[in-house]
Write a protein that holds these residues in place. Structure first.
Motif, PDB file in Angstrom:
ATOM      1  N   GLY A  80      -1.735 -10.081 -14.383  1.00  0.00           N
ATOM      2  CA  GLY A  80       0.309  -9.605 -15.211  1.00  0.00           C
ATOM      3  C   GLY A  80       0.182  -8.062 -15.461  1.00  0.00           C
ATOM      4  N   LYS A  81      -0.965  -6.998 -15.001  1.00  0.00           N
ATOM      5  CA  LYS A  81      -0.569  -5.911 -15.578  1.00  0.00           C
ATOM      6  C   LYS A  81       1.091  -5.080 -14.732  1.00  0.00           C
ATOM      7  CE  LYS A  81      -4.589  -4.726 -17.292  1.00  0.00           C
ATOM      8  NZ  LYS A  81      -5.463  -5.557 -17.247  1.00  0.00           N
ATOM      9  N   LEU A  82       0.892  -5.755 -13.471  1.00  0.00           N
ATOM     10  CA  LEU A  82       1.602  -4.910 -12.265  1.00  0.00           C
ATOM     11  C   LEU A  82       2.170  -6.371 -12.453  1.00  0.00           C
ATOM     12  CD1 LEU A  82       0.263  -2.473 -10.246  1.00  0.00           C
ATOM     13  CD2 LEU A  82       1.345  -1.846 -11.993  1.00  0.00           C
ATOM     14  N   ASP A  83       3.694  -5.911 -11.302  1.00  0.00           N
ATOM     15  CA  ASP A  83       4.508  -7.338 -11.563  1.00  0.00           C
ATOM     16  C   ASP A  83       4.785  -7.447  -9.650  1.00  0.00           C
ATOM     17  OD1 ASP A  83       5.465  -8.276 -14.410  1.00  0.00           O
ATOM     18  OD2 ASP A  83       6.540  -6.368 -14.130  1.00  0.00           O
ATOM     19  N   ALA A  84       4.320  -6.866  -9.532  1.00  0.00           N
ATOM     20  CA  ALA A  84       4.294  -6.696  -8.136  1.00  0.00           C
ATOM     21  C   ALA A  84       3.573  -5.686  -7.436  1.00  0.00           C
ATOM     22  CB  ALA A  84       5.964  -6.419  -6.972  1.00  0.00           C
ATOM     23  N   SER A  85       3.227  -5.906  -6.214  1.00  0.00           N
ATOM     24  CA  SER A  85       2.251  -4.869  -5.445  1.00  0.00           C
ATOM     25  C   SER A  85       2.679  -4.353  -3.686  1.00  0.00           C
ATOM     26  CB  SER A  85       1.309  -4.838  -5.272  1.00  0.00           C
ATOM     27  OG  SER A  85       0.333  -4.153  -4.065  1.00  0.00           O
ATOM     28  N   ILE A  86       3.361  -3.823  -3.300  1.00  0.00           N
ATOM     29  CA  ILE A  86       3.900  -3.646  -2.526  1.00  0.00           C
ATOM     30  C   ILE A  86       3.020  -2.148  -1.452  1.00  0.00           C
ATOM     31  CG2 ILE A  86       5.575  -3.182  -0.497  1.00  0.00           C
ATOM     32  CD1 ILE A  86       7.830  -4.122  -3.126  1.00  0.00           C
ATOM     33  N   ALA A  87       2.518  -2.619  -0.129  1.00  0.00           N
ATOM     34  CA  ALA A  87       1.132  -2.411   0.647  1.00  0.00           C
ATOM     35  C   ALA A  87       2.289  -2.219   2.240  1.00  0.00           C
ATOM     36  CB  ALA A  87       0.070  -2.488   0.564  1.00  0.00           C
ATOM     37  N   LEU A  88       2.452  -0.971   2.959  1.00  0.00           N
ATOM     38  CA  LEU A  88       3.117  -1.814   3.967  1.00  0.00           C
ATOM     39  C   LEU A  88       1.484  -1.204   5.129  1.00  0.00           C
ATOM     40  CD1 LEU A  88       6.667   0.566   4.191  1.00  0.00           C
ATOM     41  CD2 LEU A  88       5.780  -1.534   4.089  1.00  0.00           C
ATOM     42  N   SER A  89       1.110  -2.190   4.821  1.00  0.00           N
ATOM     43  CA  SER A  89      -0.384  -2.281   5.586  1.00  0.00           C
ATOM     44  C   SER A  89      -1.219  -3.687   5.332  1.00  0.00           C
ATOM     45  CB  SER A  89      -1.699  -0.596   5.234  1.00  0.00           C
ATOM     46  OG  SER A  89      -1.830  -1.114   3.986  1.00  0.00           O
ATOM     47  N   ASN A  90      -2.010  -3.629   6.123  1.00  0.00           N
ATOM     48  CA  ASN A  90      -2.715  -4.839   6.270  1.00  0.00           C
ATOM     49  C   ASN A  90      -4.242  -4.911   6.463  1.00  0.00           C
ATOM     50  OD1 ASN A  90      -3.603  -7.658   5.153  1.00  0.00           O
ATOM     51  ND2 ASN A  90      -2.519  -8.390   7.392  1.00  0.00           N
ATOM     52  N   HIS A  91      -4.697  -3.896   6.295  1.00  0.00           N
ATOM     53  CA  HIS A  91      -6.891  -3.879   6.859  1.00  0.00           C
ATOM     54  C   HIS A  91      -7.728  -4.894   6.206  1.00  0.00           C
ATOM     55  CE1 HIS A  91      -5.928  -0.167   8.457  1.00  0.00           C
ATOM     56  NE2 HIS A  91      -5.354   0.255   7.351  1.00  0.00           N
ATOM     57  N   PRO A  92      -8.144  -5.404   6.450  1.00  0.00           N
ATOM     58  CA  PRO A  92      -8.822  -6.403   6.133  1.00  0.00           C
ATOM     59  C   PRO A  92     -10.094  -6.452   4.914  1.00  0.00           C
ATOM     60  CG  PRO A  92      -9.601  -6.617   8.293  1.00  0.00           C
ATOM     61  CD  PRO A  92      -8.011  -5.854   8.003  1.00  0.00           C
ATOM     62  N   TRP A  93     -10.702  -5.346   5.322  1.00  0.00           N
ATOM     63  CA  TRP A  93     -10.911  -5.172   4.805  1.00  0.00           C
ATOM     64  C   TRP A  93     -10.793  -4.647   3.412  1.00  0.00           C
ATOM     65  CZ3 TRP A  93     -10.973  -2.545   9.003  1.00  0.00           C
ATOM     66  CH2 TRP A  93     -11.023  -1.362   8.669  1.00  0.00           C
ATOM     67  N   ASP A  94      -9.779  -4.168   2.833  1.00  0.00           N
ATOM     68  CA  ASP A  94      -8.677  -3.796   1.931  1.00  0.00           C
ATOM     69  C   ASP A  94      -8.320  -4.550   0.790  1.00  0.00           C
ATOM     70  OD1 ASP A  94      -9.123  -1.195   2.078  1.00  0.00           O
ATOM     71  OD2 ASP A  94      -6.778  -0.826   3.680  1.00  0.00           O
ATOM     72  N   MET A  95      -7.435  -5.526   1.806  1.00  0.00           N
ATOM     73  CA  MET A  95      -6.787  -6.197   0.523  1.00  0.00           C
ATOM     74  C   MET A  95      -7.233  -8.460   1.308  1.00  0.00           C
ATOM     75  SD  MET A  95      -3.975  -4.936   1.191  1.00  0.00           S
ATOM     76  CE  MET A  95      -3.443  -3.342   1.321  1.00  0.00           C
ATOM     77  N   ALA A  96      -8.735  -7.971   2.178  1.00  0.00           N
ATOM     78  CA  ALA A  96      -8.850 -10.117   1.453  1.00  0.00           C
ATOM     79  C   ALA A  96      -9.414 -10.335   0.551  1.00  0.00           C
ATOM     80  CB  ALA A  96      -9.732 -10.214   2.602  1.00  0.00           C
ATOM     81  N   ALA A  97     -10.164 -10.147   0.284  1.00  0.00           N
ATOM     82  CA  ALA A  97     -10.482 -10.345  -1.705  1.00  0.00           C
ATOM     83  C   ALA A  97      -9.095  -9.983  -2.811  1.00  0.00           C
ATOM     84  CB  ALA A  97     -11.460  -9.479  -2.192  1.00  0.00           C
ATOM     85  N   GLY A  98      -8.514  -9.135  -2.547  1.00  0.00           N
ATOM     86  CA  GLY A  98      -7.291  -8.395  -3.895  1.00  0.00           C
ATOM     87  C   GLY A  98      -6.440 -10.189  -3.005  1.00  0.00           C
ATOM     88  N   VAL A  99      -6.063 -10.183  -2.176  1.00  0.00           N
ATOM     89  CA  VAL A  99      -5.042 -11.206  -1.887  1.00  0.00           C
ATOM     90  C   VAL A  99      -5.103 -13.008  -2.656  1.00  0.00           C
ATOM     91  CG1 VAL A  99      -4.045 -12.595   0.298  1.00  0.00           C
ATOM     92  CG2 VAL A  99      -3.990 -10.259   0.253  1.00  0.00           C
ATOM     93  N   ALA A 100      -6.420 -13.037  -1.955  1.00  0.00           N
ATOM     94  CA  ALA A 100      -7.426 -14.228  -2.653  1.00  0.00           C
ATOM     95  C   ALA A 100      -6.910 -14.902  -4.126  1.00  0.00           C
ATOM     96  CB  ALA A 100      -8.475 -14.740  -2.399  1.00  0.00           C
ATOM     97  N   ILE A 101      -7.186 -13.333  -5.245  1.00  0.00           N
ATOM     98  CA  ILE A 101      -7.336 -13.737  -6.417  1.00  0.00           C
ATOM     99  C   ILE A 101      -5.778 -13.412  -6.538  1.00  0.00           C
ATOM    100  CG2 ILE A 101      -8.036 -11.683  -8.065  1.00  0.00           C
ATOM    101  CD1 ILE A 101     -10.580 -10.792  -6.456  1.00  0.00           C
ATOM    102  N   ALA A 102      -5.253 -12.710  -6.117  1.00  0.00           N
ATOM    103  CA  ALA A 102      -3.864 -12.293  -6.986  1.00  0.00           C
ATOM    104  C   ALA A 102      -2.911 -14.038  -5.984  1.00  0.00           C
ATOM    105  CB  ALA A 102      -3.013 -11.754  -5.885  1.00  0.00           C
ATOM    106  N   ARG A 103      -3.807 -15.031  -4.863  1.00  0.00           N
ATOM    107  CA  ARG A 103      -2.574 -16.011  -4.848  1.00  0.00           C
ATOM    108  C   ARG A 103      -3.273 -17.133  -6.105  1.00  0.00           C
ATOM    109  NH1 ARG A 103      -4.516 -16.260   0.296  1.00  0.00           N
ATOM    110  NH2 ARG A 103      -2.455 -15.762   1.583  1.00  0.00           N
ATOM    111  N   GLU A 104      -4.487 -17.217  -5.890  1.00  0.00           N
ATOM    112  CA  GLU A 104      -5.025 -18.339  -7.473  1.00  0.00           C
ATOM    113  C   GLU A 104      -4.707 -17.689  -7.794  1.00  0.00           C
ATOM    114  OE1 GLU A 104      -7.098 -20.606  -7.098  1.00  0.00           O
ATOM    115  OE2 GLU A 104      -6.585 -21.021  -5.001  1.00  0.00           O
ATOM    116  N   ALA A 105      -4.092 -16.707  -9.080  1.00  0.00           N
ATOM    117  CA  ALA A 105      -3.321 -16.037 -10.062  1.00  0.00           C
ATOM    118  C   ALA A 105      -1.688 -17.013  -9.902  1.00  0.00           C
ATOM    119  CB  ALA A 105      -3.919 -15.047 -10.396  1.00  0.00           C
ATOM    120  N   GLY A 106      -1.509 -17.135  -9.061  1.00  0.00           N
ATOM    121  CA  GLY A 106      -0.048 -17.347  -9.787  1.00  0.00           C
ATOM    122  C   GLY A 106       1.192 -16.499  -8.449  1.00  0.00           C
ATOM    123  N   ALA A 107       0.321 -15.944  -7.671  1.00  0.00           N
ATOM    124  CA  ALA A 107       1.515 -14.783  -6.960  1.00  0.00           C
ATOM    125  C   ALA A 107       1.803 -15.282  -5.814  1.00  0.00           C
ATOM    126  CB  ALA A 107       0.787 -12.824  -6.933  1.00  0.00           C
TER     127      ALA A 107
END
Length: 261
Positions: A199-226
Protein backbone atom coordinates in the motif's frame (compact mmCIF):
# COMPACT_ATOMS: atom_id res chain seq x y z
CA UNK A 1 -1.46 -28.82 -7.98
CA UNK A 2 1.92 -28.03 -6.43
CA UNK A 3 2.02 -27.72 -2.63
CA UNK A 4 3.62 -24.30 -2.26
CA UNK A 5 3.90 -24.08 1.54
CA UNK A 6 7.07 -26.19 1.87
CA UNK A 7 8.57 -24.46 -1.17
CA UNK A 8 7.94 -21.07 0.45
CA UNK A 9 9.85 -22.27 3.52
CA UNK A 10 12.71 -23.41 1.26
CA UNK A 11 12.74 -20.06 -0.55
CA UNK A 12 12.96 -18.22 2.77
CA UNK A 13 15.79 -20.51 3.88
CA UNK A 14 17.58 -19.82 0.59
CA UNK A 15 17.53 -16.08 1.24
CA UNK A 16 18.62 -16.71 4.83
CA UNK A 17 21.84 -18.02 3.25
CA UNK A 18 22.55 -14.52 1.95
CA UNK A 19 22.11 -12.79 5.30
CA UNK A 20 24.76 -10.10 5.64
CA UNK A 21 26.20 -10.49 2.15
CA UNK A 22 24.51 -7.44 0.69
CA UNK A 23 24.90 -5.16 3.70
CA UNK A 24 28.34 -6.23 4.92
CA UNK A 25 30.25 -7.24 1.78
CA UNK A 26 31.88 -4.50 -0.28
CA UNK A 27 30.56 -4.29 -3.86
CA UNK A 28 34.13 -4.97 -5.03
CA UNK A 29 34.94 -4.74 -8.70
CA UNK A 30 31.97 -3.51 -10.72
CA UNK A 31 31.82 -4.94 -14.23
CA UNK A 32 29.98 -3.46 -17.18
CA UNK A 33 27.26 -5.68 -18.68
CA UNK A 34 26.56 -3.31 -21.53
CA UNK A 35 25.59 0.31 -21.98
CA UNK A 36 25.10 1.77 -18.47
CA UNK A 37 24.43 -1.65 -16.97
CA UNK A 38 26.59 -3.27 -14.32
CA UNK A 39 27.16 -6.24 -12.04
CA UNK A 40 28.99 -6.28 -8.72
CA UNK A 41 30.80 -8.97 -6.78
CA UNK A 42 27.82 -9.02 -4.43
CA UNK A 43 25.53 -10.02 -7.30
CA UNK A 44 27.75 -12.99 -8.09
CA UNK A 45 28.18 -14.03 -4.45
CA UNK A 46 24.45 -13.97 -3.72
CA UNK A 47 23.53 -15.89 -6.87
CA UNK A 48 26.15 -18.56 -6.30
CA UNK A 49 25.05 -19.12 -2.71
CA UNK A 50 21.34 -19.31 -3.50
CA UNK A 51 21.90 -21.50 -6.56
CA UNK A 52 24.00 -23.97 -4.58
CA UNK A 53 21.44 -24.15 -1.75
CA UNK A 54 18.46 -24.69 -4.06
CA UNK A 55 20.24 -27.31 -6.14
CA UNK A 56 20.68 -29.33 -2.96
CA UNK A 57 17.19 -28.73 -1.58
CA UNK A 58 15.14 -28.90 -4.79
CA UNK A 59 17.24 -30.61 -7.49
CA UNK A 60 14.08 -31.38 -9.45
CA UNK A 61 13.29 -27.66 -9.95
CA UNK A 62 15.03 -25.63 -12.64
CA UNK A 63 16.93 -22.45 -11.81
CA UNK A 64 17.26 -19.16 -13.68
CA UNK A 65 19.63 -16.53 -12.32
CA UNK A 66 20.25 -13.12 -13.84
CA UNK A 67 24.03 -13.43 -13.77
CA UNK A 68 24.77 -17.09 -14.60
CA UNK A 69 21.71 -18.09 -16.59
CA UNK A 70 19.64 -21.26 -16.48
CA UNK A 71 20.19 -24.83 -15.34
CA UNK A 72 17.86 -27.81 -15.13
CA UNK A 73 14.99 -26.30 -17.12
CA UNK A 74 12.33 -28.43 -18.72
CA UNK A 75 9.94 -29.16 -15.88
CA UNK A 76 6.88 -27.18 -14.84
CA UNK A 77 8.69 -25.35 -12.01
CA UNK A 78 11.58 -22.88 -12.19
CA UNK A 79 13.21 -20.71 -9.55
CA UNK A 80 14.01 -17.18 -10.81
CA UNK A 81 16.57 -15.09 -8.92
CA UNK A 82 17.72 -11.52 -9.15
CA UNK A 83 20.61 -11.52 -6.67
CA UNK A 84 20.56 -7.73 -6.38
CA UNK A 85 17.65 -5.93 -7.95
CA UNK A 86 18.88 -2.35 -8.06
CA UNK A 87 22.63 -2.85 -8.47
CA UNK A 88 23.13 0.76 -9.59
CA UNK A 89 21.51 1.89 -6.35
CA UNK A 90 23.66 -0.51 -4.31
CA UNK A 91 27.01 0.53 -5.72
CA UNK A 92 26.13 4.20 -5.26
CA UNK A 93 25.12 3.80 -1.63
CA UNK A 94 21.37 4.14 -2.24
CA UNK A 95 19.59 1.64 0.05
CA UNK A 96 16.74 0.88 -2.37
CA UNK A 97 17.61 -2.62 -3.60
CA UNK A 98 16.50 -6.17 -2.94
CA UNK A 99 17.24 -9.86 -3.28
CA UNK A 100 14.36 -11.34 -5.26
CA UNK A 101 13.57 -15.07 -5.50
CA UNK A 102 10.44 -16.21 -7.30
CA UNK A 103 8.98 -19.54 -8.34
CA UNK A 104 7.39 -19.90 -11.76
CA UNK A 105 4.94 -22.68 -12.60
CA UNK A 106 4.03 -23.07 -16.26
CA UNK A 107 4.85 -19.42 -17.10
CA UNK A 108 3.01 -18.00 -14.07
CA UNK A 109 4.65 -16.55 -10.97
CA UNK A 110 3.22 -18.45 -7.99
CA UNK A 111 5.58 -17.73 -5.10
CA UNK A 112 7.99 -15.00 -4.09
CA UNK A 113 10.36 -13.93 -1.35
CA UNK A 114 12.03 -10.51 -1.44
CA UNK A 115 14.52 -9.19 1.08
CA UNK A 116 15.17 -5.45 1.31
CA UNK A 117 18.41 -5.78 3.28
CA UNK A 118 19.12 -2.11 3.98
CA UNK A 119 15.53 -1.52 5.05
CA UNK A 120 15.46 -4.67 7.19
CA UNK A 121 12.32 -6.13 5.64
CA UNK A 122 11.28 -9.44 4.11
CA UNK A 123 8.19 -9.86 1.95
CA UNK A 124 6.82 -13.26 1.02
CA UNK A 125 3.80 -14.87 -0.60
CA UNK A 126 2.60 -18.11 -2.13
CA UNK A 127 -0.46 -18.39 -4.34
CA UNK A 128 -3.55 -18.99 -2.25
CA UNK A 129 -1.79 -18.29 1.06
CA UNK A 130 -1.68 -14.48 1.27
CA UNK A 131 1.17 -11.97 1.29
CA UNK A 132 3.22 -10.97 4.31
CA UNK A 133 5.84 -8.45 5.41
CA UNK A 134 7.88 -9.61 8.39
CA UNK A 135 5.09 -11.96 9.42
CA UNK A 136 2.21 -9.48 9.16
CA UNK A 137 -0.45 -9.78 6.47
CA UNK A 138 -0.32 -7.01 3.87
CA UNK A 139 -2.80 -5.66 1.34
CA UNK A 140 -2.88 -3.09 -1.43
CA UNK A 141 -4.28 0.40 -0.97
CA UNK A 142 -7.91 1.35 -1.61
CA UNK A 143 -7.08 4.32 -3.81
CA UNK A 144 -9.57 4.79 -6.66
CA UNK A 145 -8.71 8.24 -8.01
CA UNK A 146 -5.64 8.95 -10.14
CA UNK A 147 -5.13 12.37 -8.60
CA UNK A 148 -4.61 10.66 -5.22
CA UNK A 149 -2.26 7.95 -6.54
CA UNK A 150 1.48 7.56 -6.10
CA UNK A 151 2.79 5.57 -9.07
CA UNK A 152 6.17 3.92 -9.47
CA UNK A 153 7.65 3.61 -12.95
CA UNK A 154 10.46 1.40 -14.20
CA UNK A 155 13.86 2.72 -15.21
CA UNK A 156 14.37 4.24 -18.63
CA UNK A 157 15.90 1.90 -21.17
CA UNK A 158 19.63 1.65 -21.79
CA UNK A 159 21.56 -0.27 -24.41
CA UNK A 160 20.58 -1.05 -27.97
CA UNK A 161 17.68 1.01 -29.34
CA UNK A 162 17.33 2.80 -26.00
CA UNK A 163 16.40 6.11 -27.61
CA UNK A 164 13.47 4.67 -29.52
CA UNK A 165 12.35 2.52 -26.57
CA UNK A 166 12.40 5.56 -24.31
CA UNK A 167 9.94 7.44 -26.50
CA UNK A 168 7.20 5.28 -24.96
CA UNK A 169 8.59 5.66 -21.44
CA UNK A 170 8.81 9.43 -21.71
CA UNK A 171 5.28 9.59 -23.09
CA UNK A 172 4.07 7.51 -20.16
CA UNK A 173 5.88 9.74 -17.67
CA UNK A 174 4.28 12.82 -19.22
CA UNK A 175 0.79 11.32 -19.02
CA UNK A 176 1.32 10.29 -15.40
CA UNK A 177 2.71 13.72 -14.45
CA UNK A 178 -0.50 15.30 -15.73
CA UNK A 179 -2.79 12.92 -13.84
CA UNK A 180 -1.42 11.39 -10.63
CA UNK A 181 -0.41 12.75 -7.25
CA UNK A 182 3.27 11.80 -7.63
CA UNK A 183 5.50 9.74 -9.94
CA UNK A 184 8.40 7.77 -8.42
CA UNK A 185 11.32 6.04 -10.15
CA UNK A 186 12.99 4.01 -7.39
CA UNK A 187 15.35 1.87 -9.47
CA UNK A 188 14.19 -1.55 -8.26
CA UNK A 189 11.26 -3.50 -9.71
CA UNK A 190 11.21 -5.76 -6.66
CA UNK A 191 10.81 -2.79 -4.34
CA UNK A 192 8.15 -1.21 -6.55
CA UNK A 193 6.06 -4.38 -6.50
CA UNK A 194 6.27 -5.05 -2.77
CA UNK A 195 5.44 -1.42 -2.07
CA UNK A 196 2.32 -1.81 -4.21
CA UNK A 197 1.57 -4.98 -2.23
CA UNK A 198 1.88 -3.13 1.07
CA UNK A 199 0.00 0.00 0.00
CA UNK A 200 2.93 2.42 -0.15
CA UNK A 201 2.51 2.77 -3.91
CA UNK A 202 -0.85 2.61 -5.63
CA UNK A 203 0.53 1.32 -8.93
CA UNK A 204 3.76 0.21 -10.55
CA UNK A 205 4.30 0.37 -14.30
CA UNK A 206 7.33 -1.26 -15.91
CA UNK A 207 7.57 -1.63 -19.67
CA UNK A 208 9.66 -4.78 -19.27
CA UNK A 209 9.28 -8.31 -17.95
CA UNK A 210 12.49 -10.18 -17.18
CA UNK A 211 11.53 -13.20 -15.02
CA UNK A 212 14.34 -12.66 -12.51
CA UNK A 213 13.20 -9.05 -12.01
CA UNK A 214 9.48 -9.67 -11.80
CA UNK A 215 8.50 -13.19 -10.72
CA UNK A 216 8.78 -12.78 -6.96
CA UNK A 217 7.24 -9.31 -6.84
CA UNK A 218 4.38 -10.28 -9.14
CA UNK A 219 3.47 -13.23 -6.90
CA UNK A 220 3.58 -11.04 -3.79
CA UNK A 221 1.60 -8.17 -5.32
CA UNK A 222 -1.07 -10.50 -6.67
CA UNK A 223 -1.51 -12.24 -3.31
CA UNK A 224 -1.86 -8.83 -1.63
CA UNK A 225 -4.80 -8.02 -3.89
CA UNK A 226 -3.17 -6.18 -6.79
CA UNK A 227 -4.28 -6.59 -10.36
CA UNK A 228 -1.13 -7.60 -12.25
CA UNK A 229 -1.38 -7.36 -16.02
CA UNK A 230 0.29 -6.80 -19.36
CA UNK A 231 0.04 -3.50 -21.20
CA UNK A 232 -3.13 -4.67 -22.99
CA UNK A 233 -4.87 -5.56 -19.73
CA UNK A 234 -4.48 -9.32 -20.00
CA UNK A 235 -3.28 -11.29 -17.00
CA UNK A 236 0.47 -11.14 -16.46
CA UNK A 237 2.70 -14.12 -17.24
CA UNK A 238 6.22 -14.72 -18.53
CA UNK A 239 5.19 -13.84 -22.08
CA UNK A 240 3.89 -10.39 -21.12
CA UNK A 241 5.62 -7.37 -22.65
CA UNK A 242 5.12 -5.21 -19.54
CA UNK A 243 4.52 -5.62 -15.81
CA UNK A 244 1.75 -3.43 -14.45
CA UNK A 245 0.53 -3.86 -10.87
CA UNK A 246 -2.32 -1.70 -9.61
CA UNK A 247 -4.74 -1.57 -6.75
CA UNK A 248 -8.11 -2.78 -8.15
CA UNK A 249 -9.76 0.64 -7.97
CA UNK A 250 -7.17 2.07 -10.36
CA UNK A 251 -7.18 -0.64 -13.00
CA UNK A 252 -9.40 1.16 -15.49
CA UNK A 253 -7.94 4.66 -14.97
CA UNK A 254 -4.40 3.33 -15.40
CA UNK A 255 -5.39 1.39 -18.51
CA UNK A 256 -6.80 4.62 -19.89
CA UNK A 257 -3.42 6.31 -19.45
CA UNK A 258 -1.67 3.50 -21.27
CA UNK A 259 -3.53 4.19 -24.51
CA UNK A 260 -0.77 6.73 -25.31
CA UNK A 261 1.59 3.79 -25.78
Amino acid sequence: MTDLRPLLDIACAALDQTSGLVTEMAPGAVQAKGDRDMVSEIDFAVEERVREFLQKETPEIGFLGEEHGATGLGGSLTWALDPVDGTANLVNGIPLCGVSLGLIENDRAVLGVIDLPFLGQRFKAAEGHGAYADGSRIAVSRTKVLSEAIVGVGDYAVGEHAQERNVRRLALTARLAESVLRVRMLGSAALDLVWVASGKLDASIALSNHPWDMAAGVAIAREAGAVVMDIDGTAHDLRSAATIAVTPGLRDPVMGLLTVL
